[in-house]
Design a protein around this motif. Structure first.
Motif, PDB file in Angstrom:
ATOM      1  N   CYS A 465       2.912  -0.555  10.139  1.00 22.83           N
ATOM      2  CA  CYS A 465       1.877   0.020   9.269  1.00 22.83           C
ATOM      3  C   CYS A 465       0.634  -0.856   9.242  1.00 22.83           C
ATOM      4  N   GLN A 466      -0.513  -0.214   9.115  1.00 22.78           N
ATOM      5  CA  GLN A 466      -1.788  -0.901   8.944  1.00 22.78           C
ATOM      6  C   GLN A 466      -1.917  -1.304   7.477  1.00 22.78           C
ATOM      7  N   HIS A 467      -2.503  -2.476   7.208  1.00 23.00           N
ATOM      8  CA  HIS A 467      -2.746  -2.890   5.828  1.00 23.00           C
ATOM      9  C   HIS A 467      -3.672  -1.895   5.154  1.00 23.00           C
ATOM     10  N   TRP A 468      -3.350  -1.585   3.901  1.00 22.74           N
ATOM     11  CA  TRP A 468      -4.207  -0.646   3.157  1.00 22.74           C
ATOM     12  C   TRP A 468      -5.608  -1.229   2.950  1.00 22.74           C
ATOM     13  N   ARG A 469      -5.707  -2.538   2.905  1.00 17.61           N
ATOM     14  CA  ARG A 469      -7.014  -3.183   2.721  1.00 17.61           C
ATOM     15  C   ARG A 469      -7.866  -3.107   3.992  1.00 17.61           C
ATOM     16  N   ALA A 470      -7.177  -2.940   5.155  1.00 18.28           N
ATOM     17  CA  ALA A 470      -7.888  -2.928   6.438  1.00 18.28           C
ATOM     18  C   ALA A 470      -8.470  -1.541   6.746  1.00 18.28           C
ATOM     19  N   GLN A 471      -9.513  -1.528   7.583  1.00 18.52           N
ATOM     20  CA  GLN A 471     -10.147  -0.281   8.017  1.00 18.52           C
ATOM     21  C   GLN A 471     -10.088  -0.122   9.536  1.00 18.52           C
ATOM     22  N   SER A 472      -9.221  -0.924  10.135  1.00 15.55           N
ATOM     23  CA  SER A 472      -9.066  -0.883  11.581  1.00 15.55           C
ATOM     24  C   SER A 472      -7.585  -1.011  11.922  1.00 15.55           C
ATOM     25  N   PRO A 473      -7.101  -0.233  12.902  1.00 18.54           N
ATOM     26  CA  PRO A 473      -7.841   0.673  13.798  1.00 18.54           C
ATOM     27  C   PRO A 473      -8.254   2.009  13.181  1.00 18.54           C
ATOM     28  N   HIS A 474      -7.870   2.266  11.914  1.00 20.31           N
ATOM     29  CA  HIS A 474      -8.173   3.564  11.324  1.00 20.31           C
ATOM     30  C   HIS A 474      -8.947   3.384  10.011  1.00 20.31           C
ATOM     31  N   GLY A 475     -10.154   3.941   9.965  1.00 23.09           N
ATOM     32  CA  GLY A 475     -10.918   3.950   8.730  1.00 23.09           C
ATOM     33  C   GLY A 475     -10.349   4.980   7.768  1.00 23.09           C
ATOM     34  N   HIS A 476     -10.389   4.674   6.452  1.00 25.86           N
ATOM     35  CA  HIS A 476      -9.791   5.585   5.472  1.00 25.86           C
ATOM     36  C   HIS A 476     -10.343   5.264   4.083  1.00 25.86           C
ATOM     37  N   GLU A 477      -9.974   6.111   3.123  1.00 30.91           N
ATOM     38  CA  GLU A 477     -10.487   5.951   1.769  1.00 30.91           C
ATOM     39  C   GLU A 477      -9.484   5.310   0.817  1.00 30.91           C
ATOM     40  N   PHE A 478      -8.239   5.061   1.276  1.00 29.74           N
ATOM     41  CA  PHE A 478      -7.204   4.582   0.359  1.00 29.74           C
ATOM     42  C   PHE A 478      -7.143   3.047   0.311  1.00 29.74           C
ATOM     43  N   SER A 479      -8.207   2.441  -0.212  1.00 30.90           N
ATOM     44  CA  SER A 479      -8.226   0.991  -0.358  1.00 30.90           C
ATOM     45  C   SER A 479      -7.632   0.624  -1.721  1.00 30.90           C
ATOM     46  N   PRO A 480      -7.049  -0.588  -1.832  1.00 31.81           N
ATOM     47  CA  PRO A 480      -6.493  -1.013  -3.128  1.00 31.81           C
ATOM     48  C   PRO A 480      -7.537  -1.044  -4.236  1.00 31.81           C
ATOM     49  N   GLU A 481      -8.793  -1.352  -3.859  1.00 31.47           N
ATOM     50  CA  GLU A 481      -9.846  -1.443  -4.875  1.00 31.47           C
ATOM     51  C   GLU A 481     -10.158  -0.069  -5.472  1.00 31.47           C
ATOM     52  N   LYS A 482     -10.185   0.986  -4.635  1.00 37.06           N
ATOM     53  CA  LYS A 482     -10.514   2.324  -5.117  1.00 37.06           C
ATOM     54  C   LYS A 482      -9.335   2.978  -5.847  1.00 37.06           C
ATOM     55  N   HIS A 483      -8.130   2.539  -5.523  1.00 35.19           N
ATOM     56  CA  HIS A 483      -6.940   3.170  -6.112  1.00 35.19           C
ATOM     57  C   HIS A 483      -5.995   2.093  -6.660  1.00 35.19           C
ATOM     58  N   PRO A 484      -6.410   1.379  -7.704  1.00 33.48           N
ATOM     59  CA  PRO A 484      -5.607   0.251  -8.190  1.00 33.48           C
ATOM     60  C   PRO A 484      -4.262   0.649  -8.789  1.00 33.48           C
ATOM     61  N   SER A 485      -4.106   1.898  -9.216  1.00 30.40           N
ATOM     62  CA  SER A 485      -2.864   2.290  -9.885  1.00 30.40           C
ATOM     63  C   SER A 485      -1.754   2.707  -8.926  1.00 30.40           C
ATOM     64  N   ILE A 486      -2.087   2.835  -7.642  1.00 31.24           N
ATOM     65  CA  ILE A 486      -1.122   3.391  -6.686  1.00 31.24           C
ATOM     66  C   ILE A 486      -0.277   2.311  -6.018  1.00 31.24           C
ATOM     67  N   ASN A 487      -0.615   1.034  -6.282  1.00 28.70           N
ATOM     68  CA  ASN A 487       0.148  -0.077  -5.721  1.00 28.70           C
ATOM     69  C   ASN A 487       0.054  -0.131  -4.197  1.00 28.70           C
ATOM     70  N   LEU A 488      -1.179  -0.028  -3.696  1.00 31.43           N
ATOM     71  CA  LEU A 488      -1.413  -0.090  -2.240  1.00 31.43           C
ATOM     72  C   LEU A 488      -1.485  -1.548  -1.806  1.00 31.43           C
ATOM     73  N   VAL A 489      -0.352  -2.219  -1.759  1.00 32.60           N
ATOM     74  CA  VAL A 489      -0.296  -3.634  -1.442  1.00 32.60           C
ATOM     75  C   VAL A 489       0.202  -3.842  -0.023  1.00 32.60           C
ATOM     76  N   SER A 490      -0.358  -4.899   0.576  1.00 32.82           N
ATOM     77  CA  SER A 490       0.031  -5.267   1.933  1.00 32.82           C
ATOM     78  C   SER A 490      -0.018  -4.033   2.842  1.00 32.82           C
ATOM     79  N   ASN A 491       0.991  -3.852   3.691  1.00 32.73           N
ATOM     80  CA  ASN A 491       1.042  -2.678   4.577  1.00 32.73           C
ATOM     81  C   ASN A 491       2.283  -1.849   4.295  1.00 32.73           C
ATOM     82  N   TYR A 492       2.671  -1.796   3.027  1.00 29.57           N
ATOM     83  CA  TYR A 492       3.906  -1.100   2.650  1.00 29.57           C
ATOM     84  C   TYR A 492       3.692   0.404   2.566  1.00 29.57           C
ATOM     85  N   CYS A 493       4.704   1.151   2.981  1.00 27.40           N
ATOM     86  CA  CYS A 493       4.651   2.614   2.934  1.00 27.40           C
ATOM     87  C   CYS A 493       4.457   3.093   1.499  1.00 27.40           C
ATOM     88  N   ARG A 494       3.529   4.037   1.345  1.00 26.55           N
ATOM     89  CA  ARG A 494       3.258   4.613   0.028  1.00 26.55           C
ATOM     90  C   ARG A 494       2.962   6.099   0.188  1.00 26.55           C
TER      91      ARG A 494
END
Length: 687
Positions: A465-494
């Motif tokens: 899995c790609q880190h949620w904080r990263a935007q490479s190789p795939h750009g996306h909107e699900f960053s930990p900063e924008k979605h703090p309640s979803i627990n988007l930590v490290s590169n864990y499946c969510r």
């Protein structure tokens, strides 16, 4: 099986009333009787031989021996109480049980150690030092008087450990010319004498090192230390080999050491009561083996006075168990501690797992957490709380002694929303930590996984899995900063968007995202129910051991069951599935010559993994016979040809080389891989 045998079994089944079983006989290996009236017949099994013994009218059958290789049965009028016992290779001797006699009881006790082991009849043939035993019938390399013919009642079979002379334990002559004999390690029938009770006077286990790591001297030897505790002088103390014992009523188990400078030392043996191996209260009764401090310093031995001199020697305080360099609390401190091997750090507290594990997992915000996680959610190593670099701070252990700021373990000293620590990355001052919850329900899959907080970080096809904080190789909107309640930590499946399952972006530029496989909170889909249509487990090999082909792949076998065409069937990776309502789980194989094959998956109902009745429904994995022969694969026709192939009998579950009962025998059996032994029964644990 021959046709004659099948007809015989059918006739026996149709006969009225009472059947006959080997359970009614006492068995002995490689012996028979001399001078007994006998009758020789050909049979296919020892069980059939027992039936013949019961039905015999020409002579009064009291015993028989069965030669498995020759399939030969010899009925006899005597038993071991009335005729001479002689050694005979490759036979099993059976005699009728006598009600209320010791032999009428189960013989399992003869396969483990009771008392001094004079009745031991097991097949261990290696000494305590792992030397191979000499055959009792041989006189080389050691000449001796214990021949099987002279000592018929001692069961001196092959090179098995025995106690023919009333020694303190079973023994044997060895095949090493330099070691005439040695005791054997025989498992005790009572496992309670293999752990520490009280001061260990009844301990009969195999620990042979002292608390400081010295090898114990053999009790039968007088070098490097002479002593009076020889096995001959103290036969009741079980002074075998070099095992730790307590022959003199000391406060603990001990032995003489092989170090000329250390005459004796106490031994550390696991307690029968495990409560002294973890932390209760302040740890004054702790007897475990932790030997490093909270900051990672190695403890100084209590016996030594360097680098730190002190008054807590084992000699001055024998009751406190100051052994080796293990953490102890000899002075009633607030926690376990030790002197350290660091000259600059005289002593420090130790971290020992609590007997109450509730402080080792996350409750609430983690303010009472005392566990050992020391990395952040993004994988940064935590900075020691005692350190002020790379980040200066106020949370030192000295200023906050009640918060347990030890080593670099994640803590919550300020009432934050979760556990955290300062990091060793100068660019990242602090970060939250991921600690397993005391409530494990968020570590497994419930529903679509929106509340999952576990650590799976690979997709169903094995992509990282790609880190949620990263935007490479795939750009996306699900960053930990924008979605703090979803627990988007490290590169864990969510599951941040309410999808049908957990997922993540992948590190493969060609695969933007993919679902993840996370163990279900309901384990019933991880085992076999019915035909397995709802199975979601991870078995990926067939019954014959072929590796399954990925469902996404079309090679070596093209097919229509792709994950894209059948999204609801969970065709992930190369896991066994039942997408078409077959009679069992299956997969395409990676063997070009075998398109597909059924899989073996543990049943949700474990009752088919043990013996019920004659074992016709047994589906377990035992694949050796009662004499230790390896079973022949049911698919194979060598070394023994037969009619019980999986293709001809698909409903009987003739998979691999596992013991089965396809023909209504007395018990599960198999053909063997020994050309001289066509088939034999298996020993299956009873339900």
């Amino acid at each position: 099986m021959q046709l004659r045998k099948v007809i015989l079994l059918l006739l026996l089944f149709l006969k009225s009333g009472h059947g006959h079983s080997l359970d009614d006989y006492v068995a002995m290996q490689e012996v028979s009787l001399s001078g007994s009236s006998s009758k020789q017949i050909d049979t296919d099994s020892a069980d059939e031989c027992a039936t013949k013994c019961e039905e015999e009218t020409e002579l009064s059958c009291r015993s028989f021996h069965y030669h498995s290789a020759k399939q030969q049965c010899v009925l006899m009028t005597e038993n071991s109480r009335t005729a001479q016992v002689v050694n005979m290779s490759d036979v099993m001797f059976y005699e009728k049980r006598v009600a209320n006699s010791p032999d009428h009881q189960t013989h399992s006790a003869h396969l483990c150690l009771e008392g001094k082991g004079e009745n031991y009849r097991g097949n261990i043939s290696m000494t305590a030092s792992r030397l191979t035993c000499q055959n009792w019938s041989e006189q080389n390399p050691h000449n001796h008087s214990y021949s099987p013919k002279k000592h018929l009642s001692k069961a001196l079979v092959r090179n098995y450990c025995r106690n023919p002379d009333g020694s303190s334990a079973p023994w044997c002559y060895t095949t090493d010319p330099s070691v005439r004999w040695e005791y054997c390690n025989i498992p005790s029938c009572d496992a309670s004498d293999h752990c520490l009770k009280g001061n260990g006077e009844n301990y009969r286990g195999f620990v042979s090192r002292t608390a400081s790591g010295y090898t114990c001297q053999r009790w039968s030897e007088q070098a490097p230390h002479s002593h009076s505790f020889s096995p001959e002088k103290h036969p009741s103390k079980n002074l075998v080999s070099n095992y730790c014992r307590n022959p003199d009523g000391s406060s603990a188990l001990w032995c003489y050491t092989t170090n000329p400078a250390v005459r004796w030392e106490y031994c550390l043996v696991p307690s029968c009561d495990s409560s002294d191996q973890c932390l209760n209260g302040k740890g004054e009764n702790y007897r475990g083996y932790v030997s490093t401090t909270a900051s990672g310093y190695t403890c100084q031995h209590w016996r030594t006075q360097s680098p730190h001199s002190h008054n807590f020697s084992p000699e001055k305080h024998p009751s406190i168990n100051l052994v080796s360099n293990y953490c102890r609390n000899p002075d009633g401190s607030s926690a376990l501690w030790c002197y350290t091997t660091n000259p600059a750090q005289r002593w420090e507290y130790c971290l020992v797992p609590s007997c109450d594990s509730s402080d080792q997992c996350l409750k609430g915000k983690g303010e009472n957490y005392r566990g050992y996680v020391s990395t952040t959610a993004s994988g940064y190593t935590c900075q020691h709380w005692r350190a002020q670099s790379p980040h200066g701070h106020e949370f030192s252990p000295e200023k906050h002694p009640s918060i347990n700021l030890v080593s670099n373990y994640c803590r919550n000293p300020d009432g934050s929303s979760a556990l955290w620590c300062y990091t060793t990355n100068p660019a990242v001052r602090w970060e939250y930590c991921l600690v397993p919850s005391c409530d494990s329900s968020d570590q497994c899959l419930k529903g679509k996984g929106e509340n999952y907080r576990g650590y799976v970080s690979t997709t169903a096809s094995g992509y990282t899995c790609q880190h949620w904080r990263a935007q490479s190789p795939h750009g996306h909107e699900f960053s930990p900063e924008k979605h703090p309640s979803i627990n988007l930590v490290s590169n864990y499946c969510r599951n941040p968007d309410g999808s049908s399952a957990l997922w993540c972006y992948t590190t493969n530029p060609a695969v933007r995202w993919e679902y993840c496989l996370v163990p279900s909170c309901d384990s019933s889909d991880q085992c076999l129910k019915g035909k397995g249509e709802n199975y979601r487990g991870y078995v990926s090999t067939t019954a014959s051991g072929y590796t399954c082909q990925h469902w996404r792949a079309q090679s070596p076998h093209g097919h229509e069951f792709s994950p894209e065409k059948h999204p609801s069937i969970n065709l992930v990776s190369n896991y066994c599935r039942n997408p078409d309502g077959s009679s069992a789980l299956w997969c395409y194989t990676t063997n070009p010559a075998v398109r597909w094959e059924y899989c073996l998956v543990p049943s949700c109902d474990s009752s088919d993994q043990c013996l019920k009745g004659k074992g016709e429904n047994y589906r377990g994995y035992v694949s050796t016979t009662m004499s230790g022969y390896t079973c022949q694969n049911w698919r194979a026709q060598s070394p023994h040809k037969h009619d019980f192939s999986p293709e001809k009998h698909p409903s009987i579950n003739l998979v691999g080389n596992f013991c089965r009962n396809p023909d209504g025998e007395k018990a599960p059996w198999c053909y063997t891989t020994d050309p001289a032994v066509r088939w034999e029964y298996c020993i299956i644990p009873s339900c």
